[in-house]
Each structure stands twice: as structure tokens, then as C-alpha cells.
Design a protein around this motif. Sequence first.
Motif, PDB file in Angstrom:
ATOM      1  N   ARG A 167       0.831  -1.216   0.000  1.00 41.29           N
ATOM      2  CA  ARG A 167       0.000   0.000   0.000  1.00 41.29           C
ATOM      3  C   ARG A 167       0.861   1.259   0.000  1.00 41.29           C
ATOM      4  N   LYS A 168       1.924   1.232   0.789  1.00 43.89           N
ATOM      5  CA  LYS A 168       2.823   2.385   0.833  1.00 43.89           C
ATOM      6  C   LYS A 168       3.487   2.602  -0.526  1.00 43.89           C
ATOM      7  N   ASN A 223       5.806   7.869  -8.625  1.00 41.27           N
ATOM      8  CA  ASN A 223       7.250   7.648  -8.749  1.00 41.27           C
ATOM      9  C   ASN A 223       7.589   6.439  -9.618  1.00 41.27           C
ATOM     10  N   TYR A 224       6.572   5.705 -10.061  1.00 37.32           N
ATOM     11  CA  TYR A 224       6.806   4.466 -10.790  1.00 37.32           C
ATOM     12  C   TYR A 224       6.160   4.514 -12.169  1.00 37.32           C
ATOM     13  N   ASP A 225       6.691   3.702 -13.063  1.00 41.76           N
ATOM     14  CA  ASP A 225       6.046   3.575 -14.368  1.00 41.76           C
ATOM     15  C   ASP A 225       4.768   2.759 -14.211  1.00 41.76           C
TER      16      ASP A 225
END
Length: 89
Positions: free
Chosen positions: A42-43, A50-52
Amino acid sequence: MGFDLDRTDIAEPKPSQPDPSIFSQALSRNLLAEKFAIDAYRKIAEGGQNYDKATLRLVKVALAVEEEHAEILTTIIENLRNLNGALAG
């Protein structure tokens, strides 16, 4: 001199029953680990910007799987408690 292969006088070992409390403890520990994984995923998902997209999708799928595992374990633990209560009383 020979060997006596007739073993009818030797008692067969009885299969031992697992200790229900040990089994219950193992399930509870597994549930705790699932909850830890759920919190971690979840975090990670919260920081999705921040991610693709592929990584974020993978994290969300993993989160869903861990939530399903936790639900299954919770149901098993509840059923065992109900069964133990029914057998005790």
C-alpha cells in the motif's frame, strides 16, 4: 541362522496428531506476515507517481493477492476457533 521377518508382534506406530495450538500460532504468524506485506504494498502504491505504469500495476496486483491471502487465513482461523469451541462445549 536366519532372520525372523514376521513383525506382527511389533505395534504399528500411531500417527501423531498435530497440536492445534501450534497450528493456530503458525496461521496467526502467517496472517501477520500477510498484513505486513499489505502495508508495504500500500505504501508503495501510494507513491505511484514515482513508478512507471507497469511497475505500479504489478504492485497493485501483488497487493490484491496479499489481501486475498489475508482474507483466506482470517476465514480459516475463525473456522478453527468455531470448530474448537463446538468441540469443547
